[in-house]
Design a protein around this motif. Structure first.
Motif, PDB file in Angstrom:
ATOM      1  N   LEU A  90       0.799  -1.223   0.000  1.00  0.00           N
ATOM      2  CA  LEU A  90       0.000   0.000   0.000  1.00  0.00           C
ATOM      3  C   LEU A  90       0.831   1.272   0.000  1.00  0.00           C
ATOM      4  O   LEU A  90       0.278   2.367   0.082  1.00  0.00           O
ATOM      5  CB  LEU A  90      -0.942  -0.003   1.214  1.00  0.00           C
ATOM      6  CG  LEU A  90      -2.001  -1.109   1.203  1.00  0.00           C
ATOM      7  CD1 LEU A  90      -2.816  -1.062   2.487  1.00  0.00           C
ATOM      8  CD2 LEU A  90      -2.906  -1.003  -0.024  1.00  0.00           C
ATOM      9  N   ALA A  91       2.144   1.110  -0.112  1.00  0.00           N
ATOM     10  CA  ALA A  91       2.993   2.302  -0.170  1.00  0.00           C
ATOM     11  C   ALA A  91       2.602   3.193  -1.347  1.00  0.00           C
ATOM     12  O   ALA A  91       2.734   4.415  -1.295  1.00  0.00           O
ATOM     13  CB  ALA A  91       4.462   1.897  -0.275  1.00  0.00           C
ATOM     14  N   ALA A  92       2.121   2.563  -2.419  1.00  0.00           N
ATOM     15  CA  ALA A  92       1.696   3.316  -3.602  1.00  0.00           C
ATOM     16  C   ALA A  92       0.180   3.469  -3.666  1.00  0.00           C
ATOM     17  O   ALA A  92      -0.362   3.957  -4.659  1.00  0.00           O
ATOM     18  CB  ALA A  92       2.200   2.638  -4.870  1.00  0.00           C
ATOM     19  N   GLY A  93      -0.529   3.023  -2.624  1.00  0.00           N
ATOM     20  CA  GLY A  93      -1.973   3.156  -2.587  1.00  0.00           C
ATOM     21  C   GLY A  93      -2.710   1.870  -2.945  1.00  0.00           C
ATOM     22  O   GLY A  93      -2.107   0.865  -3.327  1.00  0.00           O
ATOM     23  N   HIS A  94      -4.036   1.931  -2.811  1.00  0.00           N
ATOM     24  CA  HIS A  94      -4.877   0.754  -3.046  1.00  0.00           C
ATOM     25  C   HIS A  94      -5.076   0.460  -4.528  1.00  0.00           C
ATOM     26  O   HIS A  94      -5.333  -0.681  -4.908  1.00  0.00           O
ATOM     27  CB  HIS A  94      -6.232   0.941  -2.370  1.00  0.00           C
ATOM     28  CG  HIS A  94      -6.190   0.750  -0.883  1.00  0.00           C
ATOM     29  ND1 HIS A  94      -6.480  -0.441  -0.273  1.00  0.00           N
ATOM     30  CD2 HIS A  94      -5.853   1.605   0.110  1.00  0.00           C
ATOM     31  CE1 HIS A  94      -6.360  -0.306   1.038  1.00  0.00           C
ATOM     32  NE2 HIS A  94      -5.972   0.915   1.303  1.00  0.00           N
TER      33      HIS A  94
END
Length: 280
Positions: A90-94
């Protein structure tokens, strides 16, 4: 239960021990050289602790063989692919997580799902999915790309109408009754489930509360053909592709599916859950 992840972690530990003994070091000596407690060396070698890339680089330096760092890093990447932590994913989002899953849906023909706590993503309305993603963004303190994630999930649902696809979905009644969104959203979501019963590509089963279960309803998972199982937990997803593990989850799914009700009986369970919401 032994998993692909744990087996790979044990294998890495055995390799670490082999490298240490080849270097003529005891566990205590290596720990002293690295400034670690001896227990950390022991846990890494026995697969009771997951090594980091920094740990492996330090190990290679500690045994005076820096050239093995790349080998150890490659081994770590292998079992990181089994356990995909939410923090890392999730570092780059969902949205990126949804895009990764879409690839697996696209390459699969027969998909089986079990869910005990919420409506499966493939049958979620956009409003319901929005509340689910928002809750997980808050939990994991991840980038707030909720709308992008919702669009990706809804777009993936187009495969429900694609000839040749087969979705066999089983849920516990608790998944229908968990109030994860306002009543109006829940009502529309349950109406959506009722509509899914008539789809040619979908077999939807519900295990009523009163039904005897041969296995405790536990974590949700998807089985993609007979090649991959993805299990969701609070901290990570497990991606399992070893045949024995795929076979195990297939047995779990078959056992749970055998307790579910379908078609008109499933519709009656959905209807009573809908009524329990009251007037909306």
């Amino acid at each position: 239960m032994s998993t692909d992840f744990q087996q790979a972690r044990i294998a890495l530990g055995l390799r670490l021990r082999e490298l240490r003994t080849e270097g003529g070091l005891t566990g205590r000596q290596l720990a002293d050289r690295l400034g670690w407690p001896q227990s950390k060396v022991s846990k890494l070698e026995t697969g009771r602790q997951t090594a980091t890339h920094d740990d492996l680089n330090a190990w290679a330096e500690g045994i005076r063989r820096p050239q093995v760092a790349s080998e150890l890093a490659a081994r770590l990447r292998v079992f990181e692919s089994y356990s995909r932590s939410w923090r890392r994913q999730l570092a780059a989002g969902h949205r990126s997580v949804q895009d990764t899953l879409t690839v697996e849906y696209e390459r699969s023909t027969v998909l089986r799902a079990w869910e005990s706590s919420m409506i499966v993503g493939m049958l979620q309305t956009a409003d319901y999915a929005r509340h689910v993603f928002s809750a997980y963004v808050d939990l994991h303190q991840s980038p707030r790309d909720v709308e992008e994630a919702v669009r990706a999930r809804v777009q993936r649902q187009e495969s429900l109408y694609r000839p040749g696809k087969h979705f066999h979905i089983v849920m516990w009644e608790a998944a229908l009754r968990s109030i994860v969104a306002p009543s109006a959203v829940m009502a529309a979501q349950l109406d959506r489930l009722s509509g899914a019963i008539g789809l040619d590509t979908v077999s939807l089963g519900v295990i009523p509360f009163e039904a005897p279960v041969k296995l405790p309803p536990a974590n949700g998972f998807w089985i993609y053909d007979e090649r991959l199982v993805i299990v969701e937990d609070w901290h990570a997803e497990l991606w399992l592709d070893q045949p024995n593990n795929v076979a195990l989850y297939s047995r779990v799914w078959e056992t749970l599916a055998g307790t579910a009700v379908y078609e008109s009986s499933a519709h009656r369970v959905i209807t009573r859950c809908r009524r329990a919401l009251g007037a909306v």
